[in-house]
Design a protein around this motif. Structure first.
Motif, PDB file in Angstrom:
ATOM      1  N   LEU A  77      -8.585  20.993  22.328  1.00 22.48           N
ATOM      2  CA  LEU A  77      -8.341  21.726  23.566  1.00 22.48           C
ATOM      3  C   LEU A  77      -7.982  23.147  23.179  1.00 22.48           C
ATOM      4  O   LEU A  77      -6.894  23.400  22.641  1.00 22.48           O
ATOM      5  CB  LEU A  77      -7.217  21.096  24.387  1.00 22.48           C
ATOM      6  CG  LEU A  77      -6.987  21.754  25.745  1.00 22.48           C
ATOM      7  CD1 LEU A  77      -8.176  21.490  26.676  1.00 22.48           C
ATOM      8  CD2 LEU A  77      -5.694  21.256  26.395  1.00 22.48           C
ATOM      9  N   GLN A  78      -8.895  24.048  23.414  1.00 27.87           N
ATOM     10  CA  GLN A  78      -8.649  25.464  23.171  1.00 27.87           C
ATOM     11  C   GLN A  78      -8.018  26.059  24.417  1.00 27.87           C
ATOM     12  O   GLN A  78      -8.599  25.984  25.505  1.00 27.87           O
ATOM     13  CB  GLN A  78      -9.959  26.180  22.840  1.00 27.87           C
ATOM     14  CG  GLN A  78      -9.810  27.671  22.632  1.00 27.87           C
ATOM     15  CD  GLN A  78      -9.024  28.023  21.377  1.00 27.87           C
ATOM     16  OE1 GLN A  78      -9.214  27.413  20.332  1.00 27.87           O
ATOM     17  NE2 GLN A  78      -8.133  29.001  21.486  1.00 27.87           N
ATOM     18  N   MET A  79      -6.862  26.658  24.255  1.00 29.26           N
ATOM     19  CA  MET A  79      -6.127  27.214  25.386  1.00 29.26           C
ATOM     20  C   MET A  79      -5.932  28.706  25.153  1.00 29.26           C
ATOM     21  O   MET A  79      -5.317  29.106  24.162  1.00 29.26           O
ATOM     22  CB  MET A  79      -4.768  26.524  25.523  1.00 29.26           C
ATOM     23  CG  MET A  79      -4.856  25.010  25.619  1.00 29.26           C
ATOM     24  SD  MET A  79      -3.271  24.208  25.927  1.00 29.26           S
ATOM     25  CE  MET A  79      -2.423  24.582  24.391  1.00 29.26           C
ATOM     26  N   ASN A  80      -6.468  29.502  26.038  1.00 28.48           N
ATOM     27  CA  ASN A  80      -6.378  30.955  25.934  1.00 28.48           C
ATOM     28  C   ASN A  80      -5.550  31.534  27.069  1.00 28.48           C
ATOM     29  O   ASN A  80      -5.347  30.886  28.094  1.00 28.48           O
ATOM     30  CB  ASN A  80      -7.782  31.554  25.958  1.00 28.48           C
ATOM     31  CG  ASN A  80      -8.631  31.111  24.792  1.00 28.48           C
ATOM     32  OD1 ASN A  80      -8.126  30.835  23.696  1.00 28.48           O
ATOM     33  ND2 ASN A  80      -9.924  31.021  25.018  1.00 28.48           N
TER      34      ASN A  80
ATOM     35  N   ARG B  91      -9.917  29.285  31.222  1.00 31.80           N
ATOM     36  CA  ARG B  91      -8.904  29.543  30.185  1.00 31.80           C
ATOM     37  C   ARG B  91      -8.874  28.429  29.129  1.00 31.80           C
ATOM     38  O   ARG B  91      -8.588  28.700  27.969  1.00 31.80           O
ATOM     39  CB  ARG B  91      -7.508  29.648  30.811  1.00 31.80           C
ATOM     40  CG  ARG B  91      -7.293  30.881  31.645  1.00 31.80           C
ATOM     41  CD  ARG B  91      -5.804  31.140  31.860  1.00 31.80           C
ATOM     42  NE  ARG B  91      -5.126  30.045  32.529  1.00 31.80           N
ATOM     43  CZ  ARG B  91      -4.069  29.406  32.030  1.00 31.80           C
ATOM     44  NH1 ARG B  91      -3.567  29.757  30.847  1.00 31.80           N
ATOM     45  NH2 ARG B  91      -3.492  28.435  32.712  1.00 31.80           N
ATOM     46  N   PHE B  92      -9.159  27.213  29.538  1.00 23.34           N
ATOM     47  CA  PHE B  92      -9.102  26.075  28.627  1.00 23.34           C
ATOM     48  C   PHE B  92     -10.514  25.563  28.359  1.00 23.34           C
ATOM     49  O   PHE B  92     -11.349  25.534  29.267  1.00 23.34           O
ATOM     50  CB  PHE B  92      -8.272  24.939  29.231  1.00 23.34           C
ATOM     51  CG  PHE B  92      -6.784  25.196  29.262  1.00 23.34           C
ATOM     52  CD1 PHE B  92      -6.256  26.472  29.131  1.00 23.34           C
ATOM     53  CD2 PHE B  92      -5.916  24.141  29.429  1.00 23.34           C
ATOM     54  CE1 PHE B  92      -4.890  26.695  29.160  1.00 23.34           C
ATOM     55  CE2 PHE B  92      -4.538  24.335  29.460  1.00 23.34           C
ATOM     56  CZ  PHE B  92      -4.031  25.612  29.334  1.00 23.34           C
ATOM     57  N   THR B  93     -10.744  25.119  27.131  1.00 24.48           N
ATOM     58  CA  THR B  93     -12.033  24.555  26.755  1.00 24.48           C
ATOM     59  C   THR B  93     -11.813  23.282  25.951  1.00 24.48           C
ATOM     60  O   THR B  93     -11.085  23.298  24.952  1.00 24.48           O
ATOM     61  CB  THR B  93     -12.857  25.540  25.926  1.00 24.48           C
ATOM     62  OG1 THR B  93     -13.038  26.758  26.654  1.00 24.48           O
ATOM     63  CG2 THR B  93     -14.219  24.949  25.584  1.00 24.48           C
ATOM     64  N   ILE B  94     -12.443  22.213  26.391  1.00 21.59           N
ATOM     65  CA  ILE B  94     -12.365  20.950  25.669  1.00 21.59           C
ATOM     66  C   ILE B  94     -13.649  20.760  24.879  1.00 21.59           C
ATOM     67  O   ILE B  94     -14.738  21.124  25.336  1.00 21.59           O
ATOM     68  CB  ILE B  94     -12.127  19.765  26.635  1.00 21.59           C
ATOM     69  CG1 ILE B  94     -11.812  18.486  25.856  1.00 21.59           C
ATOM     70  CG2 ILE B  94     -13.296  19.582  27.581  1.00 21.59           C
ATOM     71  CD1 ILE B  94     -11.357  17.328  26.751  1.00 21.59           C
ATOM     72  N   SER B  95     -13.514  20.210  23.683  1.00 25.72           N
ATOM     73  CA  SER B  95     -14.681  19.918  22.852  1.00 25.72           C
ATOM     74  C   SER B  95     -14.343  18.749  21.936  1.00 25.72           C
ATOM     75  O   SER B  95     -13.180  18.337  21.853  1.00 25.72           O
ATOM     76  CB  SER B  95     -15.086  21.143  22.029  1.00 25.72           C
ATOM     77  OG  SER B  95     -14.041  21.519  21.149  1.00 25.72           O
ATOM     78  N   ARG B  96     -15.363  18.240  21.275  1.00 30.52           N
ATOM     79  CA  ARG B  96     -15.121  17.131  20.361  1.00 30.52           C
ATOM     80  C   ARG B  96     -16.060  17.209  19.184  1.00 30.52           C
ATOM     81  O   ARG B  96     -17.161  17.771  19.282  1.00 30.52           O
ATOM     82  CB  ARG B  96     -15.264  15.781  21.072  1.00 30.52           C
ATOM     83  CG  ARG B  96     -16.659  15.461  21.549  1.00 30.52           C
ATOM     84  CD  ARG B  96     -16.654  14.222  22.450  1.00 30.52           C
ATOM     85  NE  ARG B  96     -16.276  13.020  21.725  1.00 30.52           N
ATOM     86  CZ  ARG B  96     -15.874  11.899  22.334  1.00 30.52           C
ATOM     87  NH1 ARG B  96     -15.787  11.853  23.657  1.00 30.52           N
ATOM     88  NH2 ARG B  96     -15.561  10.826  21.625  1.00 30.52           N
ATOM     89  N   ASP B  97     -15.612  16.641  18.095  1.00 30.72           N
ATOM     90  CA  ASP B  97     -16.421  16.531  16.887  1.00 30.72           C
ATOM     91  C   ASP B  97     -16.412  15.059  16.512  1.00 30.72           C
ATOM     92  O   ASP B  97     -15.440  14.558  15.931  1.00 30.72           O
ATOM     93  CB  ASP B  97     -15.837  17.403  15.779  1.00 30.72           C
ATOM     94  CG  ASP B  97     -16.688  17.404  14.534  1.00 30.72           C
ATOM     95  OD1 ASP B  97     -17.529  16.496  14.360  1.00 30.72           O
ATOM     96  OD2 ASP B  97     -16.522  18.318  13.714  1.00 30.72           O
TER      97      ASP B  97
END
Length: 127
Positions: free
Chosen positions: A81-84, A67-73
């Protein structure tokens, strides 16, 4: 010194999505692993996710995988933190944190391992 500022929180309904951002300033951002934690009212702070300095490795709390995805730029000095499919039990203050150096991300689930913290952003999920 690293300054961290979270944003993107708010009030949403169950099933909605949110993307949190954490902007970093100060020391070289890509020297740090970045983590997200959360703390619900009356509960202890809990680990959510962590991403390595390069973005190549991630690790999640078991209950949040999928459900959650962490990423960085690193060009923008920002971690996300993308939370679906949000649930009422996701209601909490969400904090980002920075950890100097390279580490196996699976070892970075304790808040004590982090060097810098943001002030947090409130996420409220209504049923």
């Amino acid at each position: 010194q690293v300054q961290l500022v979270e944003s993107g929180g708010g009030l949403v309904q169950a099933g909605d999505s949110l993307r949190l951002s954490c902007a970093a300033s100060g020391r070289t951002f890509n020297n740090y692993a970045m983590g997200w934690f959360r703390q619900a009212p009356g509960k202890e702070r809990e680990f959510v996710a962590v991403v390595s300095w390069s973005g190549g490795s991630t690790y999640y709390a078991d209950s949040l995988k999928g459900r959650f995805t962490i990423s960085r730029d690193n060009a923008k000095n920002t971690v996300y933190l993308q939370m679906n499919s949000l649930k009422p039990e996701d209601t909490a203050v969400y904090y980002c944190a920075a950890r100097r150096g390279s580490s196996v991300v699976a070892f970075l689930v304790s808040g004590e391992k982090y060097d810098y913290w943001g002030q947090g952003t409130q996420v409220t999920v209504s049923s």
